[in-house]
Design an enzyme around this catalytic site. Structure first.
Site, PDB file in Angstrom:
ATOM      1  CE  LYS A  92      -4.731   0.778   1.548  1.00  0.00           C
ATOM      2  NZ  LYS A  92      -5.350   0.149   0.459  1.00  0.00           N
ATOM      3  CD  GLU A 128      -5.433  -4.330  -6.451  1.00  0.00           C
ATOM      4  OE1 GLU A 128      -6.042  -4.059  -5.483  1.00  0.00           O
ATOM      5  OE2 GLU A 128      -4.088  -4.186  -6.535  1.00  0.00           O
TER       6      GLU A 128
END
Ligand SMILES: *Cc1c(COP(=O)(O)O)cnc(C)c1O
Length: 245
Positions: A92, A128
């Site tokens: 992230k 995604e």
């Protein structure tokens, strides 16, 4: 990223302190949640291309509503790749978001909620969305793309895989060709903020496919179960929750 990470204890302690200090911002039961976003950033005085000499760990907290009603209309992006093998797609990090702002802003202007990215090597498998993982349902099988460095291995993804297999579904992590998405009965996305959200449609090369929505969907059942565990309505058998006082 060469960033020194805080210890698990430091991390949990900082989150607990932030929540307690912002207790009055926790929405009433059923009205939303206090969204927590921990962040680690370089704050050293460097101009060179090298890791920062100093870092700041901070924890944001903000009340958010429960976007229960929202559904997603996705557009498949086959030009811009969110992540490449050998890159930072699996963590992230800020590096994964700015490169997609331009196509994402354009897609939103056309009325889409988000983009669905394809793998950079073949352009034929789904990966995604900009900030959430994706699942497809067909029969008794739930599938989600394997995380191999170009997909963020979300905690909600892992949680939903456990709940779904507990429900008796066969859960598969594998390569999912974009073609297969067109045969799916139901599609949904997962992430901390959205929990589980149904995908209403996917548009690929001008073709739009719609999916099952509403009260009878697996997405709604998974959403109810996970938020039930989070709010104490359903017993937490796996130690996912922590009492703060
Ligand atoms: C945050 C994020 C997710 C979801 O991760 P969670 O841990 O479930 O919140 C999925 N994909 C991307 C690209 C993300 O940034």
């Amino acid at each position: 990223m060469c960033m020194p990470s805080p210890t698990v204890d430091q991390f949990i302690d900082a989150v607990k302190k932030t929540v307690l200090a912002n207790k009055r911002w926790v929405p009433p039961h059923g009205r939303g949640s206090l969204y927590i976003r921990p962040l680690l950033m370089g704050t050293g005085r460097n101009l060179e291309v090298k890791p920062s000499s100093e870092y700041t760990f901070l924890v944001y907290a903000s009340p958010v509503g429960n976007g229960l009603k929202g559904v997603l209309n996705l557009m498949v992006e086959d030009n811009v790749h969110r992540a490449t093998p050998g890159g930072t797609g699996g963590i992230k990090a800020v590096t994964n978001y700015s490169p997609i702002y331009k196509p994402l802003t354009e897609a939103k202007a056309k009325g889409f909620s988000d983009l669905l990215y394809l793998d950079a090597l073949t352009g034929s498998n789904i990966e995604e969305c900009s900030g959430c993982n994706i699942f497809i349902l067909k029969g008794n099988v739930i599938s989600t793309p394997t995380t191999h460095g170009t997909i963020l291995p979300g905690i909600t993804r892992k949680t939903i895989m456990e709940i779904a297999s507990d429900f008796g579904y066969q859960v598969e992590e594998r390569a999912i060709p974009i073609k297969e998405v067109f045969d799916a009965e139901e599609v949904f996305c997962t992430g901390t903020a959205m929990v589980v959200k149904s995908v209403a449609s996917i548009t690929y090369q001008g073709k739009r496919i719609g999916y099952k929505l509403g009260a009878e969907t697996l997405a709604q059942k998974l959403h109810a179960t996970l938020t039930g565990i989070q709010t104490g309505l359903i017993e937490d058998k796996l130690g996912w929750t922590m009492l703060i006082d």
